[in-house]
Design a protein around this motif. Structure first.
Motif, mmCIF file in Angstrom:
data_model
loop_
_atom_site.group_PDB
_atom_site.id
_atom_site.type_symbol
_atom_site.label_atom_id
_atom_site.label_comp_id
_atom_site.label_asym_id
_atom_site.label_seq_id
_atom_site.Cartn_x
_atom_site.Cartn_y
_atom_site.Cartn_z
ATOM 1 N N LEU A 97 0.829 -1.204 0.000
ATOM 2 C CA LEU A 97 0.000 0.000 0.000
ATOM 3 C C LEU A 97 0.861 1.250 0.000
ATOM 4 O O LEU A 97 0.570 2.230 -0.698
ATOM 5 C CB LEU A 97 -0.920 0.000 1.224
ATOM 6 N N GLN A 98 1.919 1.232 0.783
ATOM 7 C CA GLN A 98 2.821 2.374 0.848
ATOM 8 C C GLN A 98 3.450 2.648 -0.511
ATOM 9 O O GLN A 98 3.565 3.794 -0.947
ATOM 10 C CB GLN A 98 3.907 2.100 1.901
ATOM 11 N N GLN A 99 3.853 1.603 -1.208
ATOM 12 C CA GLN A 99 4.425 1.772 -2.541
ATOM 13 C C GLN A 99 3.410 2.351 -3.508
ATOM 14 O O GLN A 99 3.721 3.250 -4.296
ATOM 15 C CB GLN A 99 4.937 0.427 -3.050
ATOM 16 N N VAL A 109 -4.282 9.511 -2.833
ATOM 17 C CA VAL A 109 -5.150 8.434 -3.322
ATOM 18 C C VAL A 109 -4.314 7.192 -3.611
ATOM 19 O O VAL A 109 -3.101 7.268 -3.820
ATOM 20 C CB VAL A 109 -5.908 8.839 -4.607
ATOM 21 N N VAL A 110 -4.976 6.056 -3.596
ATOM 22 C CA VAL A 110 -4.355 4.774 -3.934
ATOM 23 C C VAL A 110 -5.123 4.168 -5.094
ATOM 24 O O VAL A 110 -6.356 4.201 -5.109
ATOM 25 C CB VAL A 110 -4.376 3.818 -2.723
ATOM 26 N N ASN A 111 -4.406 3.623 -6.069
ATOM 27 C CA ASN A 111 -5.041 2.917 -7.175
ATOM 28 C C ASN A 111 -5.438 1.532 -6.678
ATOM 29 O O ASN A 111 -4.596 0.632 -6.542
ATOM 30 C CB ASN A 111 -4.089 2.819 -8.368
ATOM 31 N N LEU A 112 -6.711 1.366 -6.373
ATOM 32 C CA LEU A 112 -7.202 0.130 -5.775
ATOM 33 C C LEU A 112 -7.072 -1.052 -6.728
ATOM 34 O O LEU A 112 -6.770 -2.171 -6.314
ATOM 35 C CB LEU A 112 -8.655 0.303 -5.340
ATOM 36 N N ARG A 113 -7.293 -0.821 -8.004
ATOM 37 C CA ARG A 113 -7.214 -1.907 -8.986
ATOM 38 C C ARG A 113 -5.812 -2.509 -9.008
ATOM 39 O O ARG A 113 -5.641 -3.734 -8.939
ATOM 40 C CB ARG A 113 -7.590 -1.377 -10.373
ATOM 41 N N MET A 144 -8.577 5.985 3.695
ATOM 42 C CA MET A 144 -9.311 4.724 3.607
ATOM 43 C C MET A 144 -8.406 3.571 3.162
ATOM 44 O O MET A 144 -8.750 2.397 3.361
ATOM 45 C CB MET A 144 -10.461 4.845 2.597
ATOM 46 N N ALA A 145 -7.274 3.885 2.557
ATOM 47 C CA ALA A 145 -6.471 2.873 1.875
ATOM 48 C C ALA A 145 -5.967 1.788 2.815
ATOM 49 O O ALA A 145 -6.100 0.598 2.516
ATOM 50 C CB ALA A 145 -5.289 3.542 1.167
ATOM 51 N N LEU A 146 -5.395 2.169 3.958
ATOM 52 C CA LEU A 146 -4.808 1.164 4.834
ATOM 53 C C LEU A 146 -5.861 0.249 5.457
ATOM 54 O O LEU A 146 -5.721 -0.984 5.360
ATOM 55 C CB LEU A 146 -3.973 1.846 5.924
ATOM 56 N N PRO A 147 -6.938 0.763 6.079
ATOM 57 C CA PRO A 147 -7.936 -0.157 6.638
ATOM 58 C C PRO A 147 -8.591 -1.048 5.588
ATOM 59 O O PRO A 147 -8.705 -2.271 5.780
ATOM 60 C CB PRO A 147 -8.962 0.785 7.292
ATOM 61 N N VAL A 148 -9.029 -0.446 4.481
ATOM 62 C CA VAL A 148 -9.686 -1.240 3.435
ATOM 63 C C VAL A 148 -8.691 -2.215 2.810
ATOM 64 O O VAL A 148 -9.035 -3.366 2.500
ATOM 65 C CB VAL A 148 -10.306 -0.314 2.372
ATOM 66 N N GLY A 149 -7.444 -1.767 2.635
ATOM 67 C CA GLY A 149 -6.427 -2.655 2.074
ATOM 68 C C GLY A 149 -6.162 -3.861 2.948
ATOM 69 O O GLY A 149 -5.993 -4.980 2.450
ATOM 70 N N GLN A 207 -12.335 -12.187 12.311
ATOM 71 C CA GLN A 207 -13.546 -11.370 12.259
ATOM 72 C C GLN A 207 -13.403 -10.078 13.058
ATOM 73 O O GLN A 207 -13.803 -9.007 12.608
ATOM 74 C CB GLN A 207 -14.745 -12.168 12.758
ATOM 75 N N ARG A 208 -12.835 -10.179 14.256
ATOM 76 C CA ARG A 208 -12.710 -8.999 15.093
ATOM 77 C C ARG A 208 -11.809 -7.949 14.452
ATOM 78 O O ARG A 208 -12.065 -6.749 14.544
ATOM 79 C CB ARG A 208 -12.181 -9.393 16.475
ATOM 80 N N LEU A 209 -10.744 -8.413 13.794
ATOM 81 C CA LEU A 209 -9.850 -7.487 13.091
ATOM 82 C C LEU A 209 -10.591 -6.795 11.954
ATOM 83 O O LEU A 209 -10.504 -5.565 11.793
ATOM 84 C CB LEU A 209 -8.640 -8.255 12.544
ATOM 85 N N ILE A 210 -11.350 -7.566 11.154
ATOM 86 C CA ILE A 210 -12.076 -6.990 10.022
ATOM 87 C C ILE A 210 -13.142 -6.017 10.497
ATOM 88 O O ILE A 210 -13.319 -4.932 9.934
ATOM 89 C CB ILE A 210 -12.691 -8.118 9.166
ATOM 90 N N GLU A 211 -13.867 -6.385 11.548
ATOM 91 C CA GLU A 211 -14.901 -5.491 12.081
ATOM 92 C C GLU A 211 -14.288 -4.220 12.659
ATOM 93 O O GLU A 211 -14.835 -3.126 12.499
ATOM 94 C CB GLU A 211 -15.715 -6.227 13.142
ATOM 95 N N GLY A 212 -13.141 -4.356 13.319
ATOM 96 C CA GLY A 212 -12.472 -3.176 13.858
ATOM 97 C C GLY A 212 -11.994 -2.238 12.765
ATOM 98 O O GLY A 212 -12.129 -1.014 12.877
ATOM 99 N N LEU A 213 -11.440 -2.788 11.692
ATOM 100 C CA LEU A 213 -11.006 -1.963 10.561
ATOM 101 C C LEU A 213 -12.200 -1.301 9.876
ATOM 102 O O LEU A 213 -12.107 -0.154 9.418
ATOM 103 C CB LEU A 213 -10.228 -2.818 9.562
#
Length: 239
Positions: A97-99, A109-113, A144-149, A207-213
């Motif tokens: 993500l950092q790259q 912004v991050v290119n999600l694709r 949004m990039a880091l949590p969603v990533g 699950q807890r990690l995903i819900e927290g993010l």
């Protein structure tokens, strides 16, 4: 009789006024040029600072990855290796993500694709031939990039695990529906009912990690029933 506006005194006053106006214009242009030079220098300094910051972060992440790889190589017990390997893969996803964040000199912004394609290839060791991306926008804001990533990392890793030995078939959808709607589906085994936990083939999803993010980005996530995995994340506040 000479008209008043053609008299030497009047012409002299006009020349003095025009000379003064010219001097003022020259001074204003000089000041504007100095401001532009200062702004240009500030922009160059900011770009240099961003590159330096990106370089330092990438270097630090590479050091952390290297240390974790050394630690993993010393662990023989397979049950003990698994959580360490998971943590190592998560750090690698953060590095990816950092790259992506600084590669195009657009640190907002991050290119999600491109990120999902690289992530899929890294976790499955295959080309993205069975990866379907249905993205209404390729760009995701940096906050949004880091949590969603990281959420995508967990779901792609689970899809790769449960599709073995064949290549996973994965679909990632991103739509603008009263905010932002992210959906991830695959054709692997169905989720097993184990209380409120998400689990497949005896392996629990974090699950807890995903819900927290998800909460971190102001969203609500859920795992839909049915064949395979069907994850939904709705971020109503996303503009």
């Amino acid at each position: 009789m000479v008209p008043p506006f053609l008299s030497p005194h009047y012409i002299w006053l006009v020349l003095v006024f025009l000379s003064g106006l010219l001097v003022v214009c020259v001074l204003l242009l000089r000041k504007l040029w100095q401001v532009r030079l200062a702004v240009h220098k500030q922009e160059n300094d900011l770009q240099l600072l961003r590159r330096e910051l990106s370089h330092r972060v990438n270097t630090n992440l590479a050091v952390v990855i290297g240390l974790m790889e050394l630690q993993l190589a010393q662990v023989i017990d397979q049950p003990a290796r698994y959580p360490l390997q998971q943590s190592l893969n998560r750090v690698r996803s953060v590095a990816l993500l950092q790259q992506r964040l600084y590669q195009d000199n657009v640190p907002t912004v991050v290119n999600l694709r491109q990120y999902v394609q690289r992530l899929y290839q890294a976790l499955t060791f295959n080309e993205a031939t069975d990866l379907t991306l249905l993205l209404e926008t390729d760009e995701l804001s940096a906050d949004m990039a880091l949590p969603v990533g990281l959420i995508l990392h967990e779901l792609v890793a689970d899809a790769a695990l449960h599709a073995a030995p064949k290549q996973p078939t994965l679909t990632v959808s991103l739509k603008q529906r009263d905010g932002l709607l992210l959906e991830v589906t695959d054709q692997g085994p169905s989720l097993e009912p184990q209380g409120t936990r998400w689990s497949r083939a005896g392996v629990a999803l974090p699950q807890r990690l995903i819900e927290g993010l998800s909460e971190q980005v102001g969203g609500a996530c859920s795992m839909q029933p049915g064949l395979g995995m069907h994850f939904r994340l709705h971020i109503a506040s996303y503009q």
